[in-house]
Design a protein around this motif. Sequence first.
Motif, short mmCIF file in Angstrom:
data_model
loop_
_atom_site.label_atom_id
_atom_site.label_comp_id
_atom_site.label_asym_id
_atom_site.label_seq_id
_atom_site.Cartn_x
_atom_site.Cartn_y
_atom_site.Cartn_z
N ARG A 267 0.85 -1.19 -0.06
CA ARG A 267 -0.19 0.31 -0.34
C ARG A 267 0.76 1.75 -0.55
O ARG A 267 1.43 1.82 0.58
CB ARG A 267 -0.69 -0.29 1.10
N ILE A 268 0.92 2.17 -1.57
CA ILE A 268 1.65 2.99 -1.36
C ILE A 268 0.84 4.63 -0.55
O ILE A 268 -0.29 4.52 -0.37
CB ILE A 268 2.05 3.43 -2.45
N ARG B 58 1.49 3.54 4.28
CA ARG B 58 2.97 2.22 4.03
C ARG B 58 3.20 0.91 5.29
O ARG B 58 3.40 1.47 6.18
CB ARG B 58 4.62 3.04 3.56
N GLU B 59 3.15 0.14 4.53
CA GLU B 59 3.63 -1.57 5.33
C GLU B 59 5.07 -1.30 5.80
O GLU B 59 5.95 -0.86 5.41
CB GLU B 59 3.71 -2.38 4.52
N ALA C 119 5.13 -4.68 -6.47
CA ALA C 119 6.67 -4.16 -5.79
C ALA C 119 6.61 -5.62 -6.54
O ALA C 119 8.27 -5.01 -7.35
CB ALA C 119 6.67 -4.38 -4.50
N ARG D 153 16.41 -1.41 -12.53
CA ARG D 153 16.05 0.00 -11.93
C ARG D 153 15.60 0.24 -10.48
O ARG D 153 15.39 -0.80 -10.38
CB ARG D 153 16.05 0.72 -13.08
N ASN D 154 16.16 1.32 -10.47
CA ASN D 154 15.81 1.54 -8.96
C ASN D 154 13.98 1.04 -8.30
O ASN D 154 13.15 1.45 -9.54
CB ASN D 154 15.30 3.06 -8.34
N GLY D 155 13.14 0.73 -7.57
CA GLY D 155 12.19 0.34 -7.37
C GLY D 155 11.65 -0.81 -8.26
O GLY D 155 10.67 -1.37 -8.33
N ALA D 156 12.44 -1.56 -8.53
CA ALA D 156 11.92 -2.90 -9.29
C ALA D 156 11.67 -4.01 -9.18
O ALA D 156 10.98 -4.47 -9.03
CB ALA D 156 13.26 -3.17 -9.89
N SER E 58 15.02 -5.53 -3.55
CA SER E 58 15.62 -5.46 -1.84
C SER E 58 14.22 -6.21 -1.25
O SER E 58 13.93 -6.57 -0.68
CB SER E 58 15.21 -4.56 -1.40
N HIS F 70 23.54 -2.53 -8.15
CA HIS F 70 24.03 -1.75 -9.09
C HIS F 70 25.16 -1.75 -9.04
O HIS F 70 26.04 -1.12 -11.32
CB HIS F 70 23.57 -0.25 -8.64
N1 ATP Z 1 7.57 -1.08 2.50
C1 ATP Z 1 6.97 -0.44 2.13
N2 ATP Z 1 5.56 -0.15 1.76
C2 ATP Z 1 4.97 0.54 0.47
N3 ATP Z 1 6.09 0.43 -0.14
C3 ATP Z 1 7.68 -0.47 -0.86
C4 ATP Z 1 7.97 -0.89 0.31
N4 ATP Z 1 9.16 -1.00 -0.09
C5 ATP Z 1 9.37 -1.23 -0.90
N5 ATP Z 1 7.83 -0.12 -1.62
C6 ATP Z 1 7.51 -0.20 -3.06
O1 ATP Z 1 8.48 -1.90 -3.82
C7 ATP Z 1 8.96 -1.57 -5.27
C8 ATP Z 1 9.95 -2.01 -4.95
O2 ATP Z 1 10.09 -1.39 -4.09
P1 ATP Z 1 12.59 -2.42 -4.03
O3 ATP Z 1 12.58 -1.54 -3.04
O4 ATP Z 1 12.36 -3.45 -3.82
O5 ATP Z 1 13.40 -1.93 -5.35
P2 ATP Z 1 14.80 -2.31 -5.64
O6 ATP Z 1 14.59 -2.55 -6.87
O7 ATP Z 1 15.58 -2.23 -4.55
O8 ATP Z 1 15.34 -0.63 -6.05
P3 ATP Z 1 16.69 0.15 -5.58
O9 ATP Z 1 17.48 -0.13 -7.10
O10 ATP Z 1 16.12 1.92 -5.38
O11 ATP Z 1 16.70 -0.50 -4.15
C9 ATP Z 1 9.15 0.33 -4.82
O12 ATP Z 1 8.40 0.95 -6.19
C10 ATP Z 1 8.60 0.85 -3.89
O13 ATP Z 1 8.47 1.94 -3.64
#
Ligand code: ATP
Length: 437
Positions: A19-20, A24-25, A65, A84-87, A90, A228
């Motif tokens: 949930r954004i 936020r979780e 996510a 990429r960021n947000g892919a 994590s 990265h």
């Molecule tokens: N706890 C959370 N609550 C809400 N949204 C989340 C949460 N954690 C991650 N997201 C969302 O999930 C998506 C994936 O996030 P994630 O952190 O896995 O990306 P990432 O690939 O690790 O990016 P980065 O390269 O920036 O570290 C993103 O849109 C992020 O905003």
Amino acid sequence: MQPMNNLAIQADRVSKRYRIGSARERNRTFREALTKTIAAPWRSLRRQFQGKATAGNGSPDLIWALKDVSFEVRRGEAVGIIGRNGAGKSTLLKILSRITEPTEGRIVLRGRVGSLLEVGTGFHSELTGEENIYLSGTILGMSSQEISRKFDEIVAFSEMERFINTPVKHYSSGMYMRLAFAVAAHLEPEILLVDEVLAVGDAAFQRKCLGKMEHVAQEGRTVLFVSHNMTAVTDLCQKAILLQNGQLVQYDDAKTVVRDYLSFNEELSSERIWDDRNPPGNEQIKLRQAYFVDSHGNKLAMAFINQEIGFCVEYEVLDDIPFFTHSINVFNETEVHLFTSHDDHAYERSAEIKRGRYRTIVWLPADLLQDGDFEFSFACMRYNPFIILFHERRIVRLKMMDTIHSATRHENYREGLPGLIRPKLKWDERKRVSDPS
Ligand SMILES: Nc1ncnc2c1ncn2[C@@H]1O[C@H](COP(=O)(O)OP(=O)(O)OP(=O)(O)O)[C@@H](O)[C@H]1O
Ligand SMILES: [Mg+2]
């Protein structure tokens, strides 16, 4: 299909919805994880958990996510996770290390898991470094004797002797990461999950971490490595997973995945094609294409430092015009101008350039450029008097990568040899020129 016991990790249609916005979780705290741990048998080598699908998929403040991510990792494989960021990289590691649960799908891990995730996930902030080492070991199912045997090694690796009795909440993020990596890598996990260790810590510590991970991988343990740093990924991992908007789009040989990823990831790419709208050039010369090729003429999205590279520019000459020639400039990622090269021979070849499409190629020898990103510019000019017809800056970018088992590799220079360029020079054999007097 592989025999089951050969697999360290199986992910089956794993999805994670967040949930954004306001709600936020929050990540599960360490205390919660620990409680859960005690309830569940950590020692068991086979861990399974099943996520629950919930309603409300279409809601705009919910995002996936991760969506339907399935893959398998064999025991002893080192797999890079890029994107990429947000892919979702994590998120995937958090699910694998049980910091958070998948919304849907299933994960099976066989073996003790050591993980180094983002700062704030892992250690208990009120406890000291020492206490956290013991706690982490206990969670991994080690006896206190086993942990004690590893303790000095962990402290030495982290270089945190002075602060080992300080609660980790007083650590800087770099210090925290040092200790967390040392713990994750030394407590003999069978599966090591590492997220972006290279983002924190100084260059020396980064090299140390890469070395340690390589060692862990060589010992036949399973490593999943989010980074990265593409050179680190291709160095350390045989395979790589590319995530894009939460989906697994490629799972292949690491070099292949990295190459494909870089070819569409960079804002300035390794290949440019211009149509009639705004081609660089002047009234009579219009650039059409710029790209790189290897010595066989195959297009390159990235290159290895020990490989000869052709930089090709195609342009159109709209009228028959007096002679002109070309030059290139090469800049590194910090915009240092490394060199210029002029096409001097073109002067002898022709006095007039006829209307038509042309291609010019300039060859960069192997073992010249460092690893890293390089930007190329292209100019057309005349001599006598010297006049630049146009100079188009930053038209393409090439990623150079160190080779995995390069002969130039040196234990002390895991991140590559320093210096702006990396020429391979001829060394004469040492000769004794006089006896001691
Ligand atoms: N706890 C959370 N609550 C809400 N949204 C989340 C949460 N954690 C991650 N997201 C969302 O999930 C998506 C994936 O996030 P994630 O952190 O896995 O990306 P990432 O690939 O690790 O990016 P980065 O390269 O920036 O570290 C993103 O849109 C992020 O905003
Ligand atoms: Mg991340």
